[in-house]
Design a protein around this motif. Structure first.
Motif, mmCIF file in Angstrom:
data_model
loop_
_atom_site.group_PDB
_atom_site.id
_atom_site.type_symbol
_atom_site.label_atom_id
_atom_site.label_comp_id
_atom_site.label_asym_id
_atom_site.label_seq_id
_atom_site.Cartn_x
_atom_site.Cartn_y
_atom_site.Cartn_z
ATOM 1 N N VAL A 200 0.847 -1.191 0.000
ATOM 2 C CA VAL A 200 0.000 0.000 0.000
ATOM 3 C C VAL A 200 0.882 1.241 0.000
ATOM 4 O O VAL A 200 1.968 1.232 0.566
ATOM 5 C CB VAL A 200 -0.973 -0.033 1.211
ATOM 6 N N LYS A 201 0.424 2.314 -0.677
ATOM 7 C CA LYS A 201 1.296 3.486 -0.823
ATOM 8 C C LYS A 201 0.523 4.788 -0.627
ATOM 9 O O LYS A 201 -0.684 4.783 -0.477
ATOM 10 C CB LYS A 201 1.996 3.466 -2.174
ATOM 11 N N ASP A 202 1.266 5.892 -0.648
ATOM 12 C CA ASP A 202 0.715 7.242 -0.485
ATOM 13 C C ASP A 202 -0.035 7.408 0.832
ATOM 14 O O ASP A 202 -1.051 8.091 0.907
ATOM 15 C CB ASP A 202 -0.201 7.615 -1.657
ATOM 16 N N LEU A 203 0.492 6.798 1.891
ATOM 17 C CA LEU A 203 -0.159 6.853 3.198
ATOM 18 C C LEU A 203 0.180 8.134 3.945
ATOM 19 O O LEU A 203 1.297 8.642 3.845
ATOM 20 C CB LEU A 203 0.270 5.662 4.051
ATOM 21 N N THR A 204 -0.780 8.640 4.698
ATOM 22 C CA THR A 204 -0.525 9.659 5.705
ATOM 23 C C THR A 204 -0.462 8.911 7.019
ATOM 24 O O THR A 204 -1.410 8.208 7.383
ATOM 25 C CB THR A 204 -1.645 10.711 5.735
ATOM 26 N N VAL A 205 0.653 9.011 7.715
ATOM 27 C CA VAL A 205 0.851 8.260 8.953
ATOM 28 C C VAL A 205 0.927 9.228 10.130
ATOM 29 O O VAL A 205 1.705 10.182 10.107
ATOM 30 C CB VAL A 205 2.134 7.400 8.884
ATOM 31 N N VAL A 206 0.090 8.971 11.133
ATOM 32 C CA VAL A 206 0.088 9.756 12.364
ATOM 33 C C VAL A 206 0.770 8.911 13.431
ATOM 34 O O VAL A 206 0.290 7.836 13.781
ATOM 35 C CB VAL A 206 -1.349 10.099 12.807
ATOM 36 N N SER A 207 1.913 9.360 13.895
ATOM 37 C CA SER A 207 2.663 8.649 14.927
ATOM 38 C C SER A 207 3.650 9.635 15.528
ATOM 39 O O SER A 207 4.019 10.613 14.869
ATOM 40 C CB SER A 207 3.415 7.455 14.332
ATOM 41 N N ASN A 208 4.105 9.380 16.751
ATOM 42 C CA ASN A 208 4.980 10.384 17.339
ATOM 43 C C ASN A 208 6.338 10.448 16.646
ATOM 44 O O ASN A 208 7.012 11.447 16.697
ATOM 45 C CB ASN A 208 5.121 10.188 18.858
ATOM 46 N N ASN A 209 6.753 9.366 15.967
ATOM 47 C CA ASN A 209 7.983 9.422 15.171
ATOM 48 C C ASN A 209 7.886 8.434 14.012
ATOM 49 O O ASN A 209 6.854 7.808 13.819
ATOM 50 C CB ASN A 209 9.221 9.164 16.031
ATOM 51 N N CYS A 210 8.944 8.291 13.258
ATOM 52 C CA CYS A 210 8.925 7.417 12.082
ATOM 53 C C CYS A 210 9.939 6.287 12.194
ATOM 54 O O CYS A 210 10.523 5.864 11.206
ATOM 55 C CB CYS A 210 9.151 8.234 10.824
ATOM 56 N N GLY A 211 10.163 5.800 13.413
ATOM 57 C CA GLY A 211 11.068 4.671 13.600
ATOM 58 C C GLY A 211 12.506 5.021 13.278
ATOM 59 O O GLY A 211 12.898 6.185 13.259
ATOM 60 N N VAL A 212 13.287 3.993 13.013
ATOM 61 C CA VAL A 212 14.682 4.159 12.590
ATOM 62 C C VAL A 212 14.820 3.523 11.217
ATOM 63 O O VAL A 212 13.880 2.939 10.696
ATOM 64 C CB VAL A 212 15.666 3.538 13.618
ATOM 65 N N ASP A 213 15.992 3.616 10.628
ATOM 66 C CA ASP A 213 16.170 3.189 9.244
ATOM 67 C C ASP A 213 15.695 1.766 8.958
ATOM 68 O O ASP A 213 15.110 1.510 7.917
ATOM 69 C CB ASP A 213 17.644 3.335 8.827
ATOM 70 N N ASP A 214 15.950 0.831 9.866
ATOM 71 C CA ASP A 214 15.659 -0.573 9.579
ATOM 72 C C ASP A 214 14.657 -1.204 10.545
ATOM 73 O O ASP A 214 14.629 -2.426 10.698
ATOM 74 C CB ASP A 214 16.960 -1.386 9.604
ATOM 75 N N GLN B 213 6.302 4.015 1.045
ATOM 76 C CA GLN B 213 4.855 3.866 1.185
ATOM 77 C C GLN B 213 4.224 5.064 1.887
ATOM 78 O O GLN B 213 3.014 5.219 1.861
ATOM 79 C CB GLN B 213 4.546 2.599 1.987
ATOM 80 N N ILE B 214 5.041 5.902 2.523
ATOM 81 C CA ILE B 214 4.529 7.024 3.290
ATOM 82 C C ILE B 214 4.676 8.311 2.482
ATOM 83 O O ILE B 214 5.767 8.665 2.050
ATOM 84 C CB ILE B 214 5.270 7.155 4.637
ATOM 85 N N LYS B 215 3.550 9.001 2.296
ATOM 86 C CA LYS B 215 3.559 10.273 1.578
ATOM 87 C C LYS B 215 3.705 11.442 2.552
ATOM 88 O O LYS B 215 4.376 12.421 2.270
ATOM 89 C CB LYS B 215 2.257 10.422 0.793
ATOM 90 N N ARG B 216 3.037 11.324 3.721
ATOM 91 C CA ARG B 216 3.019 12.435 4.689
ATOM 92 C C ARG B 216 3.081 11.873 6.102
ATOM 93 O O ARG B 216 2.382 10.919 6.422
ATOM 94 C CB ARG B 216 1.740 13.243 4.513
ATOM 95 N N MET B 217 3.925 12.484 6.938
ATOM 96 C CA MET B 217 4.019 12.128 8.353
ATOM 97 C C MET B 217 3.445 13.266 9.180
ATOM 98 O O MET B 217 3.760 14.427 8.946
ATOM 99 C CB MET B 217 5.479 11.922 8.776
#
Length: 202
Positions: free
Chosen positions: A88-102, A113-117
């Motif tokens: 799945v792609k072009d997602l808007t993700v609501v989370s306090n951060n975006c993890g780490v690289d791996d 897959q993430i369009k907007r954070m």
């Protein structure tokens, strides 16, 4: 490990949240309790999944999803992995951060897959930095307490609220870079937030 997904429609589109549980009995207890809220009227039809991919397969391209956890703690790592598998792609993700690289949401970021954070913290992820500064990723930076209240208010059906947090900053006045262009100029800036005054009561 089972995953309970409670999904419903909101004004902004489909809202999906997950809560991991350890046993079938816990799931059955949640199944009975999840259908009722403070109004005691049924609003949702919970489903139990044993396969994470089955739990997320109907999330469409362009959806907005809320991902729990704080940093790398308490994140739904199996469901994140399942979303990577679905492509799945072009997602808007609501989370306090975006993890780490791996790990964590960093896996979805790496798969583009993430369009907007919409998040409060964006450090410790070099791929995030590369995509954001390269104009591939949009960012709506929100103070942590305001982010938590936006989530709570949205779940309670409250369309807006006032907070003094970030008054006088780019978050309030507008102009914070949401997206950069390839030549490192601001392609999209944040809007000015509504300012209101409440009357003083004596």
């Amino acid at each position: 490990m089972f995953a309970l997904r409670i999904s419903g429609l909101r004004a902004s589109g489909k809202l999906a949240t997950w809560r991991p549980c350890g046993s079938l009995q816990q799931m059955q207890n949640l199944n009975a309790a999840a259908s009722f809220f403070s109004t005691s009227s049924p609003r949702y039809d919970p489903k139990i999944f044993t396969d994470p991919v089955e739990a997320v397969k109907d999330i469409p391209d362009g959806a907005k999803i809320l991902v729990g956890g704080f940093g790398l703690c308490g994140i739904p790592e199996n469901l994140i992995g399942a979303l990577v598998k679905t492509g799945v792609k072009d997602l808007t993700v609501v989370s306090n951060n975006c993890g780490v690289d791996d790990f964590g949401l960093g896996l979805m970021l790496k798969a583009k897959q993430i369009k907007r954070m919409i998040s409060s913290y964006v450090g410790e992820n070099k791929e995030f930095e590369r995509q954001y500064l390269g104009g591939e990723l949009e960012l709506e930076l929100t103070p942590q307490g305001t982010l938590a209240e936006r989530i709570r208010a949205g779940g309670a059906g409250i369309p807006a609220f006032f907070t003094p947090t970030a008054v006088g900053t780019l978050v309030h006045e507008g102009g914070a870079p949401v997206k950069y262009s390839l030549d490192k100029k601001i392609a999209q800036a944040s809007d000015t937030k509504v300012t209101g005054c409440l009357p003083a009561f004596i």
